[in-house]
Design an enzyme around this catalytic site. Structure first.
Site, PDB file in Angstrom:
ATOM      1  N   ARG A  15       0.840  -1.191   0.000  1.00 38.25           N
ATOM      2  CA  ARG A  15       0.000   0.000   0.000  1.00 38.25           C
ATOM      3  C   ARG A  15       0.881   1.249   0.000  1.00 38.25           C
ATOM      4  O   ARG A  15       2.072   1.179   0.294  1.00 38.25           O
ATOM      5  CB  ARG A  15      -0.925   0.001   1.221  1.00 38.25           C
ATOM      6  CG  ARG A  15      -2.042  -1.026   1.152  1.00 38.25           C
ATOM      7  CD  ARG A  15      -2.851  -1.082   2.430  1.00 38.25           C
ATOM      8  NE  ARG A  15      -2.098  -1.663   3.541  1.00 38.25           N
ATOM      9  CZ  ARG A  15      -2.589  -1.810   4.770  1.00 38.25           C
ATOM     10  NH1 ARG A  15      -3.813  -1.412   5.054  1.00 38.25           N
ATOM     11  NH2 ARG A  15      -1.852  -2.352   5.719  1.00 38.25           N
ATOM     12  N   LYS A  75       1.302   2.067   7.188  1.00 35.91           N
ATOM     13  CA  LYS A  75       1.586   1.316   8.400  1.00 35.91           C
ATOM     14  C   LYS A  75       2.473   2.113   9.356  1.00 35.91           C
ATOM     15  O   LYS A  75       3.115   3.086   8.990  1.00 35.91           O
ATOM     16  CB  LYS A  75       2.266  -0.011   8.053  1.00 35.91           C
ATOM     17  CG  LYS A  75       1.322  -1.026   7.435  1.00 35.91           C
ATOM     18  CD  LYS A  75       0.094  -1.284   8.294  1.00 35.91           C
ATOM     19  CE  LYS A  75       0.412  -1.981   9.597  1.00 35.91           C
ATOM     20  NZ  LYS A  75      -0.801  -2.165  10.452  1.00 35.91           N
ATOM     21  N   TYR A  94      -1.413   4.888  10.297  1.00 41.18           N
ATOM     22  CA  TYR A  94      -1.828   3.965  11.355  1.00 41.18           C
ATOM     23  C   TYR A  94      -0.673   3.785  12.324  1.00 41.18           C
ATOM     24  O   TYR A  94       0.486   3.672  11.912  1.00 41.18           O
ATOM     25  CB  TYR A  94      -2.198   2.596  10.765  1.00 41.18           C
ATOM     26  CG  TYR A  94      -3.494   2.575   9.996  1.00 41.18           C
ATOM     27  CD1 TYR A  94      -4.713   2.810  10.632  1.00 41.18           C
ATOM     28  CD2 TYR A  94      -3.514   2.296   8.630  1.00 41.18           C
ATOM     29  CE1 TYR A  94      -5.907   2.791   9.931  1.00 41.18           C
ATOM     30  CE2 TYR A  94      -4.696   2.270   7.914  1.00 41.18           C
ATOM     31  CZ  TYR A  94      -5.893   2.521   8.567  1.00 41.18           C
ATOM     32  OH  TYR A  94      -7.073   2.496   7.872  1.00 41.18           O
ATOM     33  N   HIS A  96      -1.373   2.120  16.020  1.00 39.51           N
ATOM     34  CA  HIS A  96      -1.666   0.963  16.868  1.00 39.51           C
ATOM     35  C   HIS A  96      -0.636   0.844  17.990  1.00 39.51           C
ATOM     36  O   HIS A  96       0.090  -0.144  18.118  1.00 39.51           O
ATOM     37  CB  HIS A  96      -1.694  -0.320  16.033  1.00 39.51           C
ATOM     38  CG  HIS A  96      -2.732  -0.325  14.950  1.00 39.51           C
ATOM     39  ND1 HIS A  96      -4.091  -0.359  15.222  1.00 39.51           N
ATOM     40  CD2 HIS A  96      -2.621  -0.273  13.601  1.00 39.51           C
ATOM     41  CE1 HIS A  96      -4.761  -0.346  14.083  1.00 39.51           C
ATOM     42  NE2 HIS A  96      -3.903  -0.281  13.090  1.00 39.51           N
ATOM     43  N   GLU A 118      -6.340   5.385  13.171  1.00 39.13           N
ATOM     44  CA  GLU A 118      -7.311   4.491  13.801  1.00 39.13           C
ATOM     45  C   GLU A 118      -8.081   5.122  14.955  1.00 39.13           C
ATOM     46  O   GLU A 118      -9.057   4.534  15.436  1.00 39.13           O
ATOM     47  CB  GLU A 118      -6.634   3.201  14.284  1.00 39.13           C
ATOM     48  CG  GLU A 118      -5.729   3.336  15.490  1.00 39.13           C
ATOM     49  CD  GLU A 118      -4.296   3.657  15.123  1.00 39.13           C
ATOM     50  OE1 GLU A 118      -3.428   3.593  16.016  1.00 39.13           O
ATOM     51  OE2 GLU A 118      -4.032   3.989  13.945  1.00 39.13           O
ATOM     52  N   ASP A 270      -3.568  -6.285  15.184  1.00 39.74           N
ATOM     53  CA  ASP A 270      -2.944  -4.957  15.200  1.00 39.74           C
ATOM     54  C   ASP A 270      -2.993  -4.332  16.584  1.00 39.74           C
ATOM     55  O   ASP A 270      -2.143  -3.505  16.933  1.00 39.74           O
ATOM     56  CB  ASP A 270      -3.637  -4.015  14.201  1.00 39.74           C
ATOM     57  CG  ASP A 270      -2.981  -4.053  12.827  1.00 39.74           C
ATOM     58  OD1 ASP A 270      -1.809  -4.454  12.744  1.00 39.74           O
ATOM     59  OD2 ASP A 270      -3.648  -3.677  11.851  1.00 39.74           O
TER      60      ASP A 270
END
Length: 372
Positions: A15, A75, A94, A96, A118, A270
């Site tokens: 991605r 990520k 993101y 996490h 998120e 995640d």
């Protein structure tokens, strides 16, 4: 503002933070965009497509991190990338953080302002930047689970939908949110016997209204989860507490009592995973076995369908990316309390309560960070 898009380096992560159409929007707003060479290769977008949209191409990630005011990724930054972040830089991706103390410490030490996709919210309390990837991961979960149930995948050799005269697989889905609903849709479409477990009666009513009598529903409690999980052929866990570590709903004892060759797909990995036996895996080595149960715990599941995932993600993130670039992070967050909920790290402190509580770190209120 100068916006940088490095190539993702996590295992099999194809991605990319911005697609060419998003670049074009940023350039039209008067911003510079620098994209690392071949960053879009995994979604079929070459450097020429980015150049045509107005981006500049950098040869290395070092150039991106050194020159950009804001880094837009997909990520969480890997250890080497975190060393390249600097004081005052914006990171939008993101994160996490709740199950990841090492990343949290590195981000605090960097001095960067880190905004997590998120935990950005909507006026209804939904998670608009997490939802697209939850949709993708939810729809992928029955697919990967079906493969893992095959003999070649290490499973018991069960066809998810069965055939006339042979019962279909029993699929238990923990959580009826976005990912769980999408998992149910695909599993039902494949002909499986599907039960969704959730603690919200409203969610269960919505599932019945959506799928009718094809789906079974059960209210979540420890006894119910134990009974359903231990008789299931495929368990898909999608439970989520925004920003916090996932609750451990599937215990080691549950796993030990599951059928040999059954499968657990932990979409919640995640956030640390919802099973006590779960540990993050990669697309290169996606499964492992505990007590005869095949575990699929890939931490970037949507990366396996990078093109679909990237466009779905950009559809959701672009308005927020534009706001951050146009206004700067402080004004953008002051103007939009829902975007402000995405602030996880600033000034060397954790600014999201659930993360601070999960890790035992000091917590700085977002309002104080914005007022500083």
């Amino acid at each position: 503002m100068r916006v940088g898009v490095p190539k993702e380096i996590k295992d099999h992560e194809d991605r990319v933070g911005l697609v060419p159409s998003s670049v074009r929007e940023l350039v039209a707003h008067g911003h510079q965009v620098v994209v690392e060479t071949r960053a879009g290769q995994g979604i079929g977008m070459d450097d020429a497509a980015y150049t045509a949209a107005g981006a500049m191409i950098a040869d290395t990630a070092d150039e991106i991190f050194a020159s950009a005011d804001m880094i837009v990724k997909v990520k969480e930054p890997q250890a080497g990338e975190r060393k390249k972040l600097r004081d005052g830089q914006i990171l939008f991706t993101y994160l996490h953080l709740a199950p990841d103390p090492d990343q949290s410490r590195d981000l605090m030490a960097s001095g960067a302002t880190c905004i997590a996709y998120e935990t950005v919210t909507s006026p209804t309390g939904a998670l608009p930047l997490l939802a697209p990837m939850s949709e993708v991961a939810g729809r992928m979960a029955p697919q990967v689970g079906a493969h893992a149930l095959e003999n070649a995948g290490g499973g018991m050799g069960v066809l998810l939908g069965g055939v006339p005269g042979v019962l279909p697989a029993e699929v238990v889905i923990l959580g009826g949110g976005v990912a769980g609903t999408n998992a149910a849709q695909v599993a039902l479409g494949l002909g499986a016997d599907v039960t969704v477990v959730d603690r919200s009666l409203d969610v269960l009513r919505r599932l019945v209204a959506t799928f009718g009598a094809r789906v079974k529903t059960a209210h979540s409690n420890a006894d119910t989860i134990g009974q359903l999980v231990t008789r299931a052929d495929l368990v898909i866990s999608t439970v989520l507490i925004p920003g916090a570590a996932a609750p451990k709903l599937v215990t080691r004892e549950h796993v030990a009592a599951m059928k040999t060759g059954s499968v657990l797909v932990d979409v919640a990995i995640d956030q640390g995973g919802a099973a006590e036996t779960s540990k993050a895996t990669t697309h290169s080595d996606p499964t492992y076995v505990v007590d005869g149960v095949v575990h699929y715990c890939v931490a970037n599941m949507p990366g396996g369908v990078a093109r679909t995932s990237t466009f779905a993600l950009n559809n959701a993130t672009l308005p927020f990316t534009l706001a951050l670039a146009d206004k700067g992070w402080r004004k953008a967050l002051q103007d939009d309390p829902h975007l402000a909920n995405g602030l996880n790290v600033h000034g060397g402190r954790i600014t999201y309560r659930a993360v601070a509580e999960a890790l035992g770190f000091d917590y700085l209120e977002t309002a104080k960070a914005l007022a500083a």
